[in-house]
Motif scaffolding. Structure first.
Motif, PDB file in Angstrom:
ATOM      1  N   SER A   1      -6.015   2.434  -4.866  1.00 59.65           N
ATOM      2  CA  SER A   1      -6.529   1.335  -4.150  1.00 59.65           C
ATOM      3  C   SER A   1      -7.733   1.713  -3.814  1.00 59.65           C
ATOM      4  O   SER A   1      -8.203   2.637  -3.820  1.00 59.65           O
ATOM      5  CB  SER A   1      -5.563   1.037  -3.218  1.00 59.65           C
ATOM      6  OG  SER A   1      -5.727   1.976  -2.076  1.00 59.65           O
TER       7      SER A   1
ATOM      8  N   ASP B   1      -7.335  -3.242  -6.357  1.00 58.08           N
ATOM      9  CA  ASP B   1      -6.451  -3.824  -5.439  1.00 58.08           C
ATOM     10  C   ASP B   1      -5.464  -4.874  -6.103  1.00 58.08           C
ATOM     11  O   ASP B   1      -4.314  -4.928  -5.844  1.00 58.08           O
ATOM     12  CB  ASP B   1      -7.209  -4.420  -4.413  1.00 58.08           C
ATOM     13  CG  ASP B   1      -7.660  -3.248  -3.218  1.00 58.08           C
ATOM     14  OD1 ASP B   1      -7.072  -2.093  -3.386  1.00 58.08           O
ATOM     15  OD2 ASP B   1      -8.687  -3.588  -2.631  1.00 58.08           O
TER      16      ASP B   1
ATOM     17  N   TYR C   1       4.644   0.709  -7.845  1.00 61.72           N
ATOM     18  CA  TYR C   1       4.190   1.415  -6.684  1.00 61.72           C
ATOM     19  C   TYR C   1       4.614   2.802  -6.926  1.00 61.72           C
ATOM     20  O   TYR C   1       5.884   3.157  -6.988  1.00 61.72           O
ATOM     21  CB  TYR C   1       4.330   0.870  -5.435  1.00 61.72           C
ATOM     22  CG  TYR C   1       3.565  -0.459  -5.260  1.00 61.72           C
ATOM     23  CD1 TYR C   1       2.593  -0.548  -4.861  1.00 61.72           C
ATOM     24  CD2 TYR C   1       4.333  -1.519  -5.573  1.00 61.72           C
ATOM     25  CE1 TYR C   1       1.782  -1.778  -4.461  1.00 61.72           C
ATOM     26  CE2 TYR C   1       3.627  -2.913  -5.544  1.00 61.72           C
ATOM     27  CZ  TYR C   1       2.358  -2.955  -4.791  1.00 61.72           C
ATOM     28  OH  TYR C   1       1.943  -4.198  -4.768  1.00 61.72           O
TER      29      TYR C   1
ATOM     30  N   GLY D   1      -2.180  -0.671   3.953  1.00 62.13           N
ATOM     31  CA  GLY D   1      -2.567  -0.122   2.721  1.00 62.13           C
ATOM     32  C   GLY D   1      -1.837   0.916   2.160  1.00 62.13           C
ATOM     33  O   GLY D   1      -2.346   1.433   0.964  1.00 62.13           O
TER      34      GLY D   1
ATOM     35  N   ASP E   1       0.161   0.334  -1.571  1.00 62.51           N
ATOM     36  CA  ASP E   1      -0.343   0.159  -2.665  1.00 62.51           C
ATOM     37  C   ASP E   1      -1.582   1.015  -2.760  1.00 62.51           C
ATOM     38  O   ASP E   1      -2.225   0.985  -3.745  1.00 62.51           O
ATOM     39  CB  ASP E   1      -0.835  -1.277  -2.995  1.00 62.51           C
ATOM     40  CG  ASP E   1      -1.963  -1.595  -1.859  1.00 62.51           C
ATOM     41  OD1 ASP E   1      -2.173  -0.574  -0.935  1.00 62.51           O
ATOM     42  OD2 ASP E   1      -2.252  -2.757  -1.718  1.00 62.51           O
ATOM     43  N   SER E   2      -1.413   2.204  -2.149  1.00 63.81           N
ATOM     44  CA  SER E   2      -2.490   3.129  -2.474  1.00 63.81           C
ATOM     45  C   SER E   2      -2.262   3.712  -3.945  1.00 63.81           C
ATOM     46  O   SER E   2      -3.516   4.125  -4.553  1.00 63.81           O
ATOM     47  CB  SER E   2      -2.518   4.285  -1.496  1.00 63.81           C
ATOM     48  OG  SER E   2      -1.336   4.935  -1.377  1.00 63.81           O
TER      49      SER E   2
END
Ligand SMILES: C[S@@+](CC[C@H](N)C(=O)[O-])C[C@H]1O[C@@H](n2cnc3c(N)ncnc32)[C@H](O)[C@@H]1O
Length: 264
Positions: free
Chosen positions: A178, A207, A226, A252, A255-256
């Motif tokens: 991300s 993103d 993910y 955050g 979804d890193s």
């Protein structure tokens, strides 16, 4: 490249391997290299990289099963990964491994010849021209593991456009970070887990996977996975598992890192 290779070798040496990539271990043993300099790859790190590789292997295999005729696998930033050995594609599959010239040179010396319709291309994927060496006669599955973060967004856009314009259709499979993770990486050196030189060469994060659809007519986001949802995360030692699950609840965090699949 050496770190991910070493991770797969460590996985293959474990009592219950995830990828079981014996070729990775053979290559590590053949290389005259001080593996301590590669950074300490904790056992959980090896397992996590093996799980990521296994999911990209699975998506690639799904494509091959859905297209039993002649297809091309374009494996970008192959490094010293023995994906072609793990998947052992049938003769109807043309497999092309691409990486920088130095890497391809090392690959030729260290990895066994897989046989079948196999070739390597020594080039930067951001250069124009190398794709012309790949016949455009078949659908293609393009798989890139550990590449996108090293590209600048504009380079990635041009690469995707050139690939989509070249083949009659296919899929793109890759992992990404991300934008927030990249911003954080710039600020801290991750407690030494990832070498500073590597952190400094990360540029592009994603993103919203649907943003890429606007880059090219016909490019369609299919699905994502993910990293925190990768099956068998319970194969990681408890401390790593709990750490990842807690991290996923931070802003955050979830979804890193993820794997993306597109069709074109
Ligand atoms: C983290 S390693 C991953 C290697 C391999 N996919 C794996 O999982 O072991 C990143 C790889 O991307 C390659 N790479 C980075 N930028 C590239 C570019 N512009 N063109 C070709 N290869 C590139 C590097 O040479 C390296 O092999």
């Amino acid at each position: 490249m050496l770190a991910t290779l070493y991770a797969r070798a460590l996985d293959s040496r474990s009592s219950s391997p995830i990828l079981g990539d014996r070729t990775a271990d053979e290559v590590v043993r053949r290389l005259d290299h001080d593996w301590r300099k590669t950074g300490t790859r904790a056992p959980w790190d090896a397992a996590l990289l093996a799980l990521r590789g296994r999911e990209l292997d699975r998506w690639t295999t799904e494509f091959l099963h859905a297209h039993p005729g002649e297809v091309t696998v374009l494996h970008l930033a192959c490094g010293l990964d023995s994906r072609v050995h793990r998947l052992a594609p049938p003769p109807s599959v043309r497999w092309v491994d691409v990486d920088y010239p130095d890497v391809i040179d090392l690959r030729r010396r260290l990895l066994p010849e897989p046989g079948g319709d196999y070739r390597m291309i020594a080039a930067s994927v951001t250069e124009e021209g190398w794709l012309e060496q790949v016949p455009a006669d078949r659908p293609a599955v393009v798989v890139a593991e550990g590449l996108t973060m090293y590209l600048h967004e504009e380079e990635a856009r041009r690469l995707i456009q050139r690939i989509c314009g070249h083949f009659p259709g296919g899929q793109l499979l890759f992992d990404c970070f991300s934008k927030r993770l990249l911003r954080m990486a710039g600020k801290m050196s991750w407690m030494g887990i990832v070498p500073r030189a590597v952190l400094e060469s990360w540029h592009w994060g994603i993103d919203d996977p649907r943003e890429l659809e606007g880059w090219q007519d016909g490019l369609e986001f299919v699905d994502d996975l993910y990293v925190v949802d990768v099956p068998d995360l319970d194969r990681l030692p408890a401390v790593a598992r709990i750490g990842m699950r807690l991290g996923a609840h931070l802003p955050g965090g979830r979804d890193s890192g993820r794997l993306l699949r597109y069709r074109f």
